[in-house]
Design an enzyme around this catalytic site. Structure first.
Site, PDB file in Angstrom:
ATOM      1  N   ASP A  89     -25.480 -27.832   1.397  1.00 56.39           N
ATOM      2  CA  ASP A  89     -25.996 -27.682   2.754  1.00 56.39           C
ATOM      3  C   ASP A  89     -24.939 -28.237   3.706  1.00 56.39           C
ATOM      4  OD1 ASP A  89     -28.191 -27.132   1.128  1.00 56.39           O
ATOM      5  OD2 ASP A  89     -29.618 -28.180   2.417  1.00 56.39           O
ATOM      6  N   LYS A 151     -30.398 -23.060   8.066  1.00 52.78           N
ATOM      7  CA  LYS A 151     -31.291 -24.217   7.950  1.00 52.78           C
ATOM      8  C   LYS A 151     -31.464 -24.847   9.319  1.00 52.78           C
ATOM      9  CE  LYS A 151     -31.382 -28.752   5.614  1.00 52.78           C
ATOM     10  NZ  LYS A 151     -30.694 -29.609   4.613  1.00 52.78           N
ATOM     11  N   LYS A 181     -34.220 -22.049   5.626  1.00 44.67           N
ATOM     12  CA  LYS A 181     -34.697 -23.345   5.147  1.00 44.67           C
ATOM     13  C   LYS A 181     -35.180 -24.188   6.317  1.00 44.67           C
ATOM     14  CE  LYS A 181     -33.339 -27.564   2.688  1.00 44.67           C
ATOM     15  NZ  LYS A 181     -32.320 -28.222   1.822  1.00 44.67           N
TER      16      LYS A 181
END
Length: 232
Positions: A89, A151, A181
């Site tokens: 990430d 995300k 996400k």
């Protein structure tokens, strides 16, 4: 839907000890979640703890501000892959995104995607700092750069809780092959379900056990049923 397999059990707080990481990995295995998301220094430990369990090892790059040089993010991603990371990430350069420097943001993400050598890369936009237009641009740049997910947040920005409106915007801004996400404030099953209905298909959470206990309670009929069926 299998709620557990949409959760990245988050172990990113700076005060966590290695024993905390061990316990977190044990929870992840026992509850059979999608992954743990650990600090970069914990990847090797987590990879050993989770070997053969089916739970993936996630971690972060450029965390939490996204303002390290691209070369540093690339070196970090390569080292994380070598240590055993399955998913990375990465935080985009928030200031460059806010400033409209699309080439920089695109190339920064693309360089990490290349360094990840086929591992899943999730581009963290940190929506709390962005206008809707900037969020849309960040999503489109991440998709063009080859990221696998967009995300919402690191979970550390003030006001960074994921919202249904933010998720709907992100879902509408990328193609169906890209994941979305939600991270920040995903502490209850109802919250997770509302974000899933808005379009999220992966969730960063520290309250993993409470969420999955709520799933089990609903399956037993001990709690009100959600609007759609869930499994643990």
């Amino acid at each position: 839907m299998n709620v557990a397999k949409m959760i990245d059990h988050s172990l990113l707080r700076p005060e966590l000890t290695i024993e905390d990481i061990r316990r977190g990995c044990d929870i992840a295995v026992r509850r059979d979640v999608a992954s743990v998301c650990v600090r970069p220094s914990d990847v090797e430990f987590a990879a050993a703890a989770l070997a053969g369990t089916g739970v993936l090892v996630g971690t972060v790059a450029g965390f939490p501000h996204g303002d390290t040089r691209t070369a540093v993010k690339v070196a970090e991603a390569r080292a994380l892959v070598e240590a055993g990371a399955d998913e990375i990430d990465m935080v985009v350069h928030i200031g460059r995104l806010r400033g409209g420097d699309s080439d920089y943001v695109h190339d920064d993400i693309a360089a990490v995607v290349a360094a990840a050598q086929g591992r899943t890369v999730k581009a963290i936009l940190e929506n709390a700092y962005l206008s809707e237009e900037q969020t849309v641009m960040g999503c489109r740049l991440a998709e063009r750069a080859g990221a696998h997910f967009v995300k919402t947040s690191t979970g550390f920005a003030p006001g960074g809780d994921a919202t249904p409106a933010g998720i709907r915007l992100m879902r509408a801004s990328v193609g169906p092959h890209l994941g979305v996400k939600a991270a920040g404030g995903v502490r209850t099953l109802d919250r997770l379900l509302s974000l899933h209905q808005a379009g999220a298909n992966r969730f960063g959470a520290t309250a993993t056990e409470a969420i999955l206990d709520a799933v089990a309670a609903r399956q037993r009929g001990d709690a009100p049923a959600p609007t759609s069926g869930v499994t643990g």
